[in-house]
Enzyme design. Structure first.
Site, PDB file in Angstrom:
ATOM      1  N   ARG A 101     -15.552  -7.677   3.600  1.00  0.00           N
ATOM      2  CA  ARG A 101     -14.209  -7.601   3.009  1.00  0.00           C
ATOM      3  C   ARG A 101     -14.173  -8.602   1.853  1.00  0.00           C
ATOM      4  O   ARG A 101     -14.408  -9.800   2.065  1.00  0.00           O
ATOM      5  CB  ARG A 101     -13.120  -7.930   4.028  1.00  0.00           C
ATOM      6  N   HIS A 128     -10.169   1.078   0.344  1.00  0.00           N
ATOM      7  CA  HIS A 128     -10.198   0.700   1.770  1.00  0.00           C
ATOM      8  C   HIS A 128     -10.634   1.946   2.560  1.00  0.00           C
ATOM      9  O   HIS A 128      -9.843   2.548   3.298  1.00  0.00           O
ATOM     10  CB  HIS A 128      -8.803   0.236   2.194  1.00  0.00           C
ATOM     11  N   GLN A 131     -10.166   2.394   6.482  1.00  0.00           N
ATOM     12  CA  GLN A 131      -8.781   2.676   6.842  1.00  0.00           C
ATOM     13  C   GLN A 131      -8.443   4.129   6.556  1.00  0.00           C
ATOM     14  O   GLN A 131      -7.833   4.829   7.379  1.00  0.00           O
ATOM     15  CB  GLN A 131      -7.840   1.744   6.053  1.00  0.00           C
ATOM     16  N   ASP A 231       2.321   1.154   2.265  1.00  0.00           N
ATOM     17  CA  ASP A 231       1.545  -0.070   2.438  1.00  0.00           C
ATOM     18  C   ASP A 231       2.415  -1.215   1.916  1.00  0.00           C
ATOM     19  O   ASP A 231       3.449  -0.964   1.278  1.00  0.00           O
ATOM     20  CB  ASP A 231       0.236   0.043   1.624  1.00  0.00           C
ATOM     21  N   CYS A 271      -0.878   1.180   7.257  1.00  0.00           N
ATOM     22  CA  CYS A 271      -2.152   0.559   7.648  1.00  0.00           C
ATOM     23  C   CYS A 271      -1.960  -0.795   8.322  1.00  0.00           C
ATOM     24  O   CYS A 271      -2.873  -1.296   8.966  1.00  0.00           O
ATOM     25  CB  CYS A 271      -3.076   0.432   6.444  1.00  0.00           C
ATOM     26  N   ARG A 299      -9.114   2.513  14.360  1.00  0.00           N
ATOM     27  CA  ARG A 299     -10.067   1.778  13.510  1.00  0.00           C
ATOM     28  C   ARG A 299     -11.350   1.513  14.302  1.00  0.00           C
ATOM     29  O   ARG A 299     -12.458   1.652  13.781  1.00  0.00           O
ATOM     30  CB  ARG A 299      -9.465   0.440  13.043  1.00  0.00           C
TER      31      ARG A 299
HETATM   32  N1   CP Z   1      -5.201  -2.547   7.877  1.00  0.00           N
HETATM   33  C1   CP Z   1      -6.022  -3.623   7.812  1.00  0.00           C
HETATM   34  O1   CP Z   1      -7.045  -3.601   7.135  1.00  0.00           O
HETATM   35  O2   CP Z   1      -5.632  -4.642   8.598  1.00  0.00           O
HETATM   36  P1   CP Z   1      -6.211  -6.135   8.530  1.00  0.00           P
HETATM   37  O3   CP Z   1      -5.921  -6.668   7.135  1.00  0.00           O
HETATM   38  O4   CP Z   1      -5.483  -6.889   9.599  1.00  0.00           O
HETATM   39  O5   CP Z   1      -7.688  -6.088   8.764  1.00  0.00           O
END
Ligand code: CP
Length: 315
Positions: A101, A128, A131, A231, A271, A299
């Protein structure tokens, strides 16, 4: 070497396979120990905050028989100037795969280019994909209950409305992934927040048409939608723009009045983390149409299927 940096790194046929595998992993969870990553160690490197992604990947690698190695990017020599290329080369000598990430999508691409192991995008400023794939799986579970082999087919022609920050990474993932899977994506956000040149260029590189629509009218986007998505309005790193964004995006809050314009059977998705009263009302978050916690759970199952797919492709 296969990577999963963007939605189109899996062909539509592979996406269908991942959906079916994820359904199997979900149904069988806890019954038998997984072995797809047996004798493997996977690095999980985070440059940004995370709850769902961090925990679901760590648990997922463990449940597939592998060792998850948590790496806070701030603790690595990378934060003191060691290059991404050398980090990728060195970690490839220890690890069998990497989940990252980060901020700049280019870091993922450089890591994948310089290392010798699969790399998974756990969110970049551009996309992403884990997701998005999970969101589509979660929706397909409802459209084709009990028929995982039909999940991908069940998504084709469905209308998804994405409201609010239509220039964010999640919106980009819907633009790219929607085109790849035949999902109609109707975006509605403030003027100036239409999908940018970078995601349009990615569609071109992948030979996909621009199947999304963009409007400043939230009602037009939501009308007859099968699913309404939003989001956060202030993504990580954009805190300085908070006041301006909250004002600009207010008309795009998903509330009961707006959701009522979608199909009566429509689902609400997010998300997470959510900010009740900002991008979505507390009422909608808690409504029977909201499937946000199934999304969060999935997920784990979908990412396990992606990791197993990449490991199998490596042989
Ligand atoms: N939706 C998502 O990626 O959540 P986090 O940022 O908690 O990993």
């Amino acid at each position: 070497m296969r990577h999963f940096l963007k939605e189109t790194d899996l062909s539509p046929a592979e996406t269908a396979q991942v959906f079916a595998a994820a359904a199997g992993l979900k149904a069988g969870r806890g019954r038998a120990a997984g072995s797809a990553l047996a004798q493997q160690s996977w690095g999980l490197m985070f440059f940004k905050k995370s709850t769902r992604t961090r925990v679901s990947f760590q648990v997922g690698v463990h449940e597939l028989g592998g060792l998850p190695v948590m790496l806070n990017a701030d603790d690595l020599q990378l934060s003191r100037g060691e290059t991404v290329a050398d980090t990728a080369r060195v970690l490839s000598r220890y690890l069998h795969g990497m989940v990252i990430r980060c901020h700049e999508h280019g870091l993922l691409e450089e890591f994948a280019r310089c290392g010798t192991m699969p790399v998974v995008n756990a969110l970049s400023d551009f996309l992403h994909p884990c997701q998005f794939l999970t969101d589509m799986f979660t929706l397909a579970e409802r459209f084709a209950p009990g028929r995982p082999d039909q999940y991908a087919a069940a998504l084709k022609g469905r209308k998804v409305a994405f409201l609010g920050d239509t220039a964010c990474n999640m919106a980009n993932s819907f633009v790219l992934g929607g085109a790849a899977l035949g999902v109609e994506v109707a975006l509605a956000g403030p003027a100036g927040y239409e999908p940018g040149a970078a995601i349009r260029a990615q569609l071109q590189r992948d030979g996909l048409p621009e199947t999304f629509s963009f409007s400043t009218d939230p009602a037009a986007a939501v009308r007859d939608a099968d699913m309404v998505y939003t989001d956060v309005w202030v993504s990580m790193g954009m805190e300085a723009e908070k006041a301006e964004r909250l004002k600009l995006m207010q008309p795009y809050q998903v509330n009961a009045r707006l959701l009522a314009l979608a199909k009566p059977s429509a689902y609400f998705m997010h998300c997470l983390p959510a900010h009740p009263g900002e991008e979505v009302s507390a009422e909608v978050l808690a409504s029977p149409q909201s499937i946000i916690f199934d999304q969060a759970e999935n997920r784990l199952h979908v990412q396990k299927a992606i990791l197993a797919h990449l490991a199998a492709a490596r042989g």
